[in-house]
Design a protein around this motif. Structure first.
Motif, PDB file in Angstrom:
ATOM      1  N   ARG A 172       0.833  -1.199   0.000  1.00  0.00           N
ATOM      2  CA  ARG A 172       0.000   0.000   0.000  1.00  0.00           C
ATOM      3  C   ARG A 172       0.868   1.249   0.000  1.00  0.00           C
ATOM      4  O   ARG A 172       2.000   1.231   0.507  1.00  0.00           O
ATOM      5  N   PRO A 173       0.363   2.346  -0.542  1.00  0.00           N
ATOM      6  CA  PRO A 173       1.103   3.603  -0.464  1.00  0.00           C
ATOM      7  C   PRO A 173       1.483   3.925   0.976  1.00  0.00           C
ATOM      8  O   PRO A 173       0.685   3.786   1.891  1.00  0.00           O
ATOM      9  N   VAL A 262       0.831  -0.418  -7.548  1.00  0.00           N
ATOM     10  CA  VAL A 262       1.403   0.724  -6.849  1.00  0.00           C
ATOM     11  C   VAL A 262       2.709   1.084  -7.536  1.00  0.00           C
ATOM     12  O   VAL A 262       3.200   0.366  -8.413  1.00  0.00           O
ATOM     13  N   ILE A 328       6.615   2.831  -0.969  1.00  0.00           N
ATOM     14  CA  ILE A 328       5.517   2.562  -1.893  1.00  0.00           C
ATOM     15  C   ILE A 328       4.702   3.836  -2.079  1.00  0.00           C
ATOM     16  O   ILE A 328       4.277   4.458  -1.098  1.00  0.00           O
ATOM     17  N   ASN A 329       4.497   4.234  -3.321  1.00  0.00           N
ATOM     18  CA  ASN A 329       3.639   5.366  -3.666  1.00  0.00           C
ATOM     19  C   ASN A 329       2.437   4.874  -4.457  1.00  0.00           C
ATOM     20  O   ASN A 329       2.399   3.711  -4.899  1.00  0.00           O
ATOM     21  N   ASP A 330       1.471   5.749  -4.682  1.00  0.00           N
ATOM     22  CA  ASP A 330       0.289   5.329  -5.424  1.00  0.00           C
ATOM     23  C   ASP A 330       0.396   5.591  -6.926  1.00  0.00           C
ATOM     24  O   ASP A 330      -0.401   5.063  -7.703  1.00  0.00           O
TER      25      ASP A 330
END
Length: 360
Positions: A172-173, A262, A328-330
């Protein structure tokens, strides 16, 4: 450009070659295409479809692997302990406690019995160190010149003693990406051991069983795709574990980015690489991110648990040099970006070709 990459990915996998090449075994684009277009297409089922390191069902984890490394013996290990450690690690990446292994040998006519004894002794020692038993197996012999001496296939069963759920699709972001130690040592060690390159370096393979390291991490943080309490005292903050074998760390984080939809953003300066590995990679024109490890894992953990996870890993000898290498980024979904030492950003795609064949 990002739209073009996404359009290409949506087309689906298709093997364009008429014959298998070495690149199909390198762990990169060709391997993924072969698996998805041939094996997954033929064998598709809900347990296989996630393409994790092993299958999980009924409280058990199950995995299988084959080893065709050349040379058979290299600094720090050999095909025997590589076979045991690789299968133990695949089970550990599922959150399972490895229990039992099988071992199948394909031997070439003329292979020295002394070398076979050396391989089996190495396997026995690796199994003892990992706390597993080799309980069944098979042996075949083929004609001289047909098997490079010895190939080994191992399968393993582990028990899910913790109610954890680890998956490449659960990132997840805001999550942190951690590697358990310096990367690339195994692949470069094996390549130099072949004696085809006039490069000298004091390197040993990092081959090791990671199950006790995983235990330490899960005891500290717990694991679960839903991020809730894992039922075992942890907070379910370990999202995913993968051992960085064929295709290296770059392949692992690409699989995570695609499965979770992601963006993985890595910091080049944060990735631990020993000077000897970096120097050899520069001479060979290879990015260390793509070089195989056999005793390193990539962990994705919730961002607010990153420091706890890092401290837990560093408390174990196999994780003493663990490092947070990214987040982690979106956006952009499904891609891996690297913030370079020079201040720029580039895409880290799946490996193309096979710069280091036959390393596991």
């Amino acid at each position: 450009m990002l739209d073009r990459i996404e359009r290409v990915r949506r087309r689906g996998a298709r093997v364009r070659e008429d014959r298998i090449t070495l690149a199909h075994g390198a762990g990169g684009k060709a391997t993924h295409t072969l698996i998805e277009a041939v094996f997954l297409e033929s064998f598709r089922n809900p347990m296989l479809a996630p393409l994790e390191d092993g299958a999980v069902a009924d409280g058990l984890a199950f995995t299988t692997d084959s080893f065709v490394v050349t040379p058979l013996f290299f600094p720090g290990g050999d095909i025997g302990d590589l076979a045991v450690n690789g299968t133990v690690n695949d089970l550990a990446m599922c959150g399972a406690r490895p229990r039992y292994l099988s071992a199948g040998f394909i031997l070439e006519e003329g292979f020295p019995v002394a070398d076979l004894r050396r391989v089996t002794a190495s396997m026995a020692e690796a199994a003892r160190a990992a706390g597993v038993w080799i309980v069944t197996g098979d042996t075949k012999v083929v004609e001289r010149g047909k098997a490079d001496g010895c190939y080994i296939t191992t399968s393993g069963i582990g028990t899910l003693d913790r109610p954890v759920r680890l998956s490449a699709a659960s990132s997840r972001p805001g999550d942190a990406v951690i590697v358990s130690g310096p990367i690339g040592e195994h692949g470069i060690t094996v390549m130099l051991a072949r004696g085809e390159l006039d490069i000298e370096a004091e390197l040993c393979s990092d081959t090791a069983a990671l199950n006790t390291l995983v235990d330490v991490l899960l005891d500290a943080c717990g694991g679960g795709a839903d991020g809730g309490n894992d039922g075992n005292g942890g907070n379910g903050t370990v999202r995913c574990l993968r051992d960085a074998t064929r295709g290296g760390v770059a392949t692992i984080v690409n699989e995570i980015a695609e499965a979770s939809r992601v963006a993985v953003v890595l910091d080049e300066d944060a990735v631990p690489v020993r000077p000897a590995v970096r120097g050899a990679c520069e001479l060979l024109g290879i990015d260390p991110l793509y070089v195989a490890c056999e005793g390193r894992m990539v962990a994705v953990v919730a961002g607010d648990s990153a420091d706890t996870a890092l401290a837990a890993l560093r408390s174990h000898p196999l994780g003493a040099e663990a490092a947070i290498i990214g987040r982690i980024n979106d956006d952009p979904p499904g891609l891996v970006l690297l913030r370079t030492s020079f201040g720029g950003t580039r895409i880290v795609d799946l490996l193309v070709g096979d710069p280091l064949p036959r390393i596991c």
